[in-house]
Design a protein around this motif. Sequence first.
Motif, PDB file in Angstrom:
ATOM      1  N   THR A 229       0.829  -1.209   0.000  1.00  0.00           N
ATOM      2  CA  THR A 229       0.000   0.000   0.000  1.00  0.00           C
ATOM      3  C   THR A 229       0.860   1.254   0.000  1.00  0.00           C
ATOM      4  O   THR A 229       0.577   2.219  -0.722  1.00  0.00           O
ATOM      5  N   MET A 230       1.904   1.256   0.786  1.00  0.00           N
ATOM      6  CA  MET A 230       2.793   2.419   0.828  1.00  0.00           C
ATOM      7  C   MET A 230       3.518   2.615  -0.498  1.00  0.00           C
ATOM      8  O   MET A 230       3.684   3.748  -0.959  1.00  0.00           O
ATOM      9  N   ILE A 231       3.945   1.532  -1.134  1.00  0.00           N
ATOM     10  CA  ILE A 231       4.622   1.647  -2.431  1.00  0.00           C
ATOM     11  C   ILE A 231       3.671   2.195  -3.482  1.00  0.00           C
ATOM     12  O   ILE A 231       4.023   3.097  -4.251  1.00  0.00           O
ATOM     13  N   VAL A 232       2.446   1.677  -3.527  1.00  0.00           N
ATOM     14  CA  VAL A 232       1.456   2.169  -4.495  1.00  0.00           C
ATOM     15  C   VAL A 232       1.153   3.643  -4.230  1.00  0.00           C
ATOM     16  O   VAL A 232       1.073   4.451  -5.162  1.00  0.00           O
ATOM     17  N   GLY A 233       0.992   4.019  -2.974  1.00  0.00           N
ATOM     18  CA  GLY A 233       0.723   5.418  -2.637  1.00  0.00           C
ATOM     19  C   GLY A 233       1.859   6.337  -3.055  1.00  0.00           C
ATOM     20  O   GLY A 233       1.632   7.424  -3.589  1.00  0.00           O
ATOM     21  N   LEU A 234       3.078   5.913  -2.849  1.00  0.00           N
ATOM     22  CA  LEU A 234       4.235   6.711  -3.251  1.00  0.00           C
ATOM     23  C   LEU A 234       4.290   6.861  -4.767  1.00  0.00           C
ATOM     24  O   LEU A 234       4.572   7.953  -5.281  1.00  0.00           O
ATOM     25  N   LEU A 235       4.006   5.781  -5.493  1.00  0.00           N
ATOM     26  CA  LEU A 235       3.992   5.857  -6.958  1.00  0.00           C
ATOM     27  C   LEU A 235       2.894   6.799  -7.460  1.00  0.00           C
ATOM     28  O   LEU A 235       3.107   7.542  -8.420  1.00  0.00           O
ATOM     29  N   VAL A 236       1.740   6.780  -6.812  1.00  0.00           N
ATOM     30  CA  VAL A 236       0.652   7.693  -7.202  1.00  0.00           C
ATOM     31  C   VAL A 236       1.058   9.141  -6.961  1.00  0.00           C
ATOM     32  O   VAL A 236       0.835  10.011  -7.808  1.00  0.00           O
ATOM     33  N   ILE A 237       1.677   9.432  -5.831  1.00  0.00           N
ATOM     34  CA  ILE A 237       2.119  10.802  -5.536  1.00  0.00           C
ATOM     35  C   ILE A 237       3.161  11.254  -6.548  1.00  0.00           C
ATOM     36  O   ILE A 237       3.103  12.386  -7.057  1.00  0.00           O
TER      37      ILE A 237
END
Length: 103
Positions: free
Chosen positions: A26-34
Amino acid sequence: MDDNSPPVSPATLKFLARLVTLLTATMIVGLLVIIALLVTRFWAEDDGALPLPDSITLPQGSTPTAVTQGDDWFAIVTEDNRILIYDRQSGRLRQTVTIETQN
């Protein structure tokens, strides 16, 4: 560790490992979205930008320090404590505001 503590079941350890893996994903996906949002915002063409004239004639001896704009005007702040407000379409000086300094 305390010798009297009950052993942790393998099912609990598997559950915790899955939770940690899910949180990491979840943190990796969130960072990629940002990162993707920042990149698209910086490289996006600004279609809403209001055009400015190619050149502006300031009064003799004026040195600009800041520029701001509205819908049909733009203003230039000068070093000699004046705000020069110009018409966006014609480029003519609309108004001069003198800023009084307090001593």
